[in-house]
Design an enzyme around this catalytic site. Structure first.
Site, PDB file in Angstrom:
ATOM      1  N   GLU A  85      -4.798   9.051   9.496  1.00  0.00           N
ATOM      2  CA  GLU A  85      -3.551   8.751   9.837  1.00  0.00           C
ATOM      3  C   GLU A  85      -3.461   9.565  11.076  1.00  0.00           C
ATOM      4  O   GLU A  85      -2.346   9.265  11.962  1.00  0.00           O
ATOM      5  CB  GLU A  85      -2.731   9.649   8.738  1.00  0.00           C
ATOM      6  CG  GLU A  85      -2.608   8.952   7.356  1.00  0.00           C
ATOM      7  CD  GLU A  85      -1.586   8.077   7.253  1.00  0.00           C
ATOM      8  OE1 GLU A  85      -0.760   8.061   7.870  1.00  0.00           O
ATOM      9  OE2 GLU A  85      -1.818   7.143   6.118  1.00  0.00           O
ATOM     10  N   CYS A 127     -10.976   3.024  -0.726  1.00  0.00           N
ATOM     11  CA  CYS A 127      -9.816   3.796  -0.110  1.00  0.00           C
ATOM     12  C   CYS A 127      -9.347   3.162   1.365  1.00  0.00           C
ATOM     13  O   CYS A 127     -10.225   2.899   2.010  1.00  0.00           O
ATOM     14  CB  CYS A 127      -9.751   5.061   0.364  1.00  0.00           C
ATOM     15  SG  CYS A 127      -8.376   5.877   0.896  1.00  0.00           S
ATOM     16  N   CYS A 134      -4.070  -0.943  -2.101  1.00  0.00           N
ATOM     17  CA  CYS A 134      -4.153   0.318  -2.346  1.00  0.00           C
ATOM     18  C   CYS A 134      -5.283   0.358  -3.441  1.00  0.00           C
ATOM     19  O   CYS A 134      -4.889   0.057  -4.432  1.00  0.00           O
ATOM     20  CB  CYS A 134      -2.859   1.087  -2.533  1.00  0.00           C
ATOM     21  SG  CYS A 134      -2.780   2.638  -2.994  1.00  0.00           S
ATOM     22  N   HIS A 175      -7.824   3.822   3.815  1.00  0.00           N
ATOM     23  CA  HIS A 175      -8.149   4.513   5.211  1.00  0.00           C
ATOM     24  C   HIS A 175      -9.650   4.564   5.736  1.00  0.00           C
ATOM     25  O   HIS A 175     -10.070   4.784   6.751  1.00  0.00           O
ATOM     26  CB  HIS A 175      -7.418   5.725   5.298  1.00  0.00           C
ATOM     27  CG  HIS A 175      -6.137   5.977   4.807  1.00  0.00           C
ATOM     28  ND1 HIS A 175      -5.432   5.285   4.052  1.00  0.00           N
ATOM     29  CD2 HIS A 175      -5.307   6.747   5.874  1.00  0.00           C
ATOM     30  CE1 HIS A 175      -4.179   5.346   4.378  1.00  0.00           C
ATOM     31  NE2 HIS A 175      -4.032   5.968   5.291  1.00  0.00           N
ATOM     32  N   ASP A 226       0.866  -1.379   0.131  1.00  0.00           N
ATOM     33  CA  ASP A 226       0.137   0.068   0.060  1.00  0.00           C
ATOM     34  C   ASP A 226       0.871   1.396   0.162  1.00  0.00           C
ATOM     35  O   ASP A 226       1.961   1.159   0.147  1.00  0.00           O
ATOM     36  CB  ASP A 226      -0.801  -0.003   1.372  1.00  0.00           C
ATOM     37  CG  ASP A 226      -1.872   1.323   1.325  1.00  0.00           C
ATOM     38  OD1 ASP A 226      -2.339   1.547   0.391  1.00  0.00           O
ATOM     39  OD2 ASP A 226      -1.742   1.874   2.353  1.00  0.00           O
ATOM     40  N   SER A 227       0.366   2.365  -0.292  1.00  0.00           N
ATOM     41  CA  SER A 227       1.045   3.489  -0.252  1.00  0.00           C
ATOM     42  C   SER A 227       1.561   3.946   1.055  1.00  0.00           C
ATOM     43  O   SER A 227       2.410   4.742   1.367  1.00  0.00           O
ATOM     44  CB  SER A 227       0.129   4.642  -0.446  1.00  0.00           C
ATOM     45  OG  SER A 227      -1.019   4.876   0.009  1.00  0.00           O
TER      46      SER A 227
END
Ligand code: DGL
Length: 266
Positions: A152, A186, A73, A188, A10-11
């Protein structure tokens, strides 16, 4: 049986939502995780840059003896999956089709919402796949770029005015479209699912794309033998931030602290 590891990338830290589901449903598997924390976010970048990064991430994972790669991702899955899959000699599984398949089974009205990064929305791939599978569907897409930094920073909970305000604003057009199914396209966004569900209401089914990908992996690979799997974590920046955030995404502690790699070597 096949005891080779599954590679996941993933990023950044977000792909751990897919690892969490892999741990739940495939506890015997070894996993090698790479999070490109030094270059996150991918979702605001051009398709050329996303492809370049994805190729390096795949080359890093190919260093290990792996049986498949999961692109956790959404941005990479939307923009670069076909190209890197054609260039790689192990199966590569992205998140887009598994999430679409779940949404197609969930929808009753044929009105589906998709929220993701700017690059994912710009690619149009969710709308293309959904309508190719079922012509006549009504698909409504919305980029929610500020959800990533919120996740995050742990600002994801019900009662926090910041994610609640943003969610109301971002989701207003999707709500107005009357969707009954919403793909969280996504890595997140599953962390914000409480807040998103409060805005969308109880009649809208939320689809976690990382979990959907993990579930599709189970049917595709020869499983490992009867043993406890192990997961190693690699990142491209100081591991400290990753080690701190990871338990929130994994819903449990890290089995090993992350190790740092120089991704520009790949
Ligand atoms: N992992 C990205 C995705 O799922 C979100 C974070 C980023 O923009 O890199 O699209």
């Amino acid at each position: 049986m096949d005891n080779r590891a599954i590679g996941v990338f993933d990023s950044g830290v977000g792909g751990l939502t897919a690892v969490r589901r892999l741990h739940e449903i495939m506890p015997n598997e070894d996993i090698i995780y790479f999070g490109d924390t030094g270059r996150v976010p991918y979702g605001t970048r051009s398709p050329e840059t996303i492809l370049k990064y994805a190729r390096q991430d795949v080359r890093f994972l190919r260093k290990f003896d792996i049986k498949a790669i999961v692109i956790a991702c959404n941005t990479v899955s939307a923009v670069a999956l076909e190209t890197v899959a054609a260039e790689t000699d192990v199966p590569i599984i992205g998140v887009v089709w598994p999430a679409c398949a779940k949404a197609l089974s969930a929808t009753r009205t044929g009105r589906i919402g998709v929220i993701g990064t700017q690059a994912t929305v710009r690619s149009g791939v969710y709308a293309r796949m959904l309508t190719a599978a079922r012509p006549g569907l009504s698909v409504h897409m919305q980029a929610c770029p500020l959800f990533v930094p919120l996740a995050e920073n742990g600002r994801v909970h019900r009662g926090d005015i910041v994610p609640e305000t943003l969610a109301r604003e971002y989701l207003a057009p999707i709500q107005a479209a009357g969707v009954d199914t919403l793909i969280l396209a996504c890595t997140h966004y599953p962390l914000l699912s409480e807040v998103i569900a409060d805005v969308m209401g109880p009649d809208v089914t939320l689809i976690d794309s990382g979990a959907a990908a993990a579930e599709s992996v189970r049917g595709m690979l020869i499983p490992a033998g009867d043993r406890a799997g192990d997961t190693r974590y690699f990142v491209s920046d100081d591991p400290e931030g990753f080690n701190r955030l990871a338990p929130g995404f994994l819903n449990g502690p890290l089995s090993h602290p992350a190790e740092r790699v120089d991704i520009s070597d790949y």
